[in-house]
Design a protein around this motif. Structure first.
Motif, PDB file in Angstrom:
ATOM      1  N   ASN A  18       0.812  -1.215   0.000  1.00 23.64           N
ATOM      2  CA  ASN A  18       0.000   0.000   0.000  1.00 23.64           C
ATOM      3  C   ASN A  18       0.847   1.268   0.000  1.00 23.64           C
ATOM      4  OD1 ASN A  18      -2.928  -0.613   0.028  1.00 23.64           O
ATOM      5  ND2 ASN A  18      -2.340  -1.920   1.736  1.00 23.64           N
ATOM      6  N   MET A  19       1.991   1.234   0.645  1.00 25.29           N
ATOM      7  CA  MET A  19       2.882   2.392   0.590  1.00 25.29           C
ATOM      8  C   MET A  19       3.367   2.628  -0.841  1.00 25.29           C
ATOM      9  SD  MET A  19       2.845   3.655   3.598  1.00 25.29           S
ATOM     10  CE  MET A  19       4.191   4.852   3.512  1.00 25.29           C
ATOM     11  N   SER A  53       0.267   3.794  -3.073  1.00 26.04           N
ATOM     12  CA  SER A  53      -0.139   5.180  -2.836  1.00 26.04           C
ATOM     13  C   SER A  53       0.866   6.165  -3.430  1.00 26.04           C
ATOM     14  CB  SER A  53      -0.315   5.438  -1.336  1.00 26.04           C
ATOM     15  OG  SER A  53       0.891   5.257  -0.626  1.00 26.04           O
ATOM     16  N   GLY A  82      -0.027   5.736   2.051  1.00 26.45           N
ATOM     17  CA  GLY A  82      -0.499   4.361   2.228  1.00 26.45           C
ATOM     18  C   GLY A  82      -1.732   4.273   3.093  1.00 26.45           C
TER      19      GLY A  82
END
Length: 336
Positions: A279-280, A283, A311
């Motif tokens: 997710n980091m 994003s 994220g």
């Protein structure tokens, strides 16, 4: 209603029963949970009733098209041999069938009906062949809970699709004979068949998000110091901007051109599905995609823009629900 196939020579008996079958439909409708109805154009197994339902105008959905090989209870994510990641209008229905029918019988009727309605089977399996984690997957998302999660021995599953021009309808049909598990909202007896029918309509939905206007962006920056950019859309688990994002990007560019010295951060946010590192990275890639488009399409000076991926670290809603996760997937604009 999906009826049983008549035996040869039994046509008169079927005709005589027609009135009773119509009456059965009326009774099933009366027994349905308030606010629930059949998926448009889809028939149900005879005498069954809708115990639970969930309807969403726009949602992300994972369609298993292969064996489910594992399940992570921390992230509610399943491992499977094949899958399709979809997004669109989602209808999820939980039917209970009167005791006496088997899961094999109900499944056969549904499979035959779907074929007659123009659906093409993508994958089907039964019992352990569908994988030990099948119950956990369906229990974790959509109506039913433990009563479908703990009863996999006599399960049947089918994934199918129907093409209608640019639009498609995907079906996930999961059928079990109840053996164990508790759900306070559903009364079911041991051996009774329970049907989970998920339908995803893709390719026909338009973005319902109204983009924030250029003047509203300026106003919100002055009053709250940040703006959630409604209408910035990406493909599922990807950083590619969707064409429907253009109206929102137009407004961002108009704001930046009206205030040519303003410098801003474009901050990408995700839900918690997929793990921290993923997710980091996602994003950051999404924030960078917005920056790149503003530079290449509108000629905004790169020195005025900075993409940053936050994220899952700044949620604005609970990640325990689909609605909350949808709110957390966003792009924000913050002044430098």
């Amino acid at each position: 209603m999906i009826s049983h196939r008549p035996k040869l020579g039994a046509i008169p008996a079927c005709l005589a029963a027609a009135a009773l079958l119509v009456f059965a439909v009326q009774q099933a409708s009366a027994a349905d949970r308030a606010g629930c109805r059949d998926f448009e154009g889809m028939m149900r197994f005879q005498n069954s009733s809708i115990a639970l339902c969930d309807l969403r105008n726009f949602a992300e959905y994972t369609l298993p098209t292969g064996r489910i090989t594992g399940f992570d209870f921390h992230t509610n994510e399943a491992e499977m041999e094949a899958r399709q990641d979809l997004e669109g209008r989602l209808t999820q229905l939980l039917y209970t069938v009167p005791k006496g029918a088997s899961s094999a019988e109900v499944f056969r009727n549904y499979r035959d009906y779907l074929a007659s309605a123009g659906y093409r089977v993508l994958y089907e399996a039964k019992g352990p062949d569908f994988g030990a984690a099948q119950g956990s997957f369906f229990e974790s998302r959509g109506p039913g809970g433990q009563i479908i999660g703990y009863s996999t021995d006599q399960s049947r599953y089918l994934a199918a699709v129907k093409d209608d021009g640019a639009a498609k309808t995907y079906i996930a049909l999961y059928i079990v004979e109840y053996d164990d598990g508790y759900n306070p909202e559903v009364k079911v007896e041991k051996g009774q068949v329970v049907v989970r029918l998920d339908a995803v309509q893709t390719g026909e939905l338009k973005n319902g998000m109204v983009p924030v206007s250029a003047s509203e962006i300026a106003k919100r920056l002055d009053t709250s110091g940040q703006v959630i950019l409604s209408g910035i859309l990406f493909d599922f688990n990807k950083s590619q901007l969707k064409p429907d994002s253009r109206p929102a990007l137009d407004e961002i560019a108009a704001f930046l051109k009206k205030d040519p010295v303003r410098k801003v951060y474009l901050v990408g946010h995700t839900d918690n599905v997929g793990g921290f590192d993923f997710n980091m990275q996602l994003s950051q890639a999404r924030a960078d995609a917005v920056v790149a488009d503003l530079i290449s399409t509108y000629g905004i000076n790169p020195a005025r823009l900075k993409g940053y991926g936050a994220g899952l670290l700044a949620p604005i809603a609970s990640n325990a629900t689909d609605d909350g996760r949808a709110k957390n997937r966003r792009v924000e604009l913050i002044p430098q």
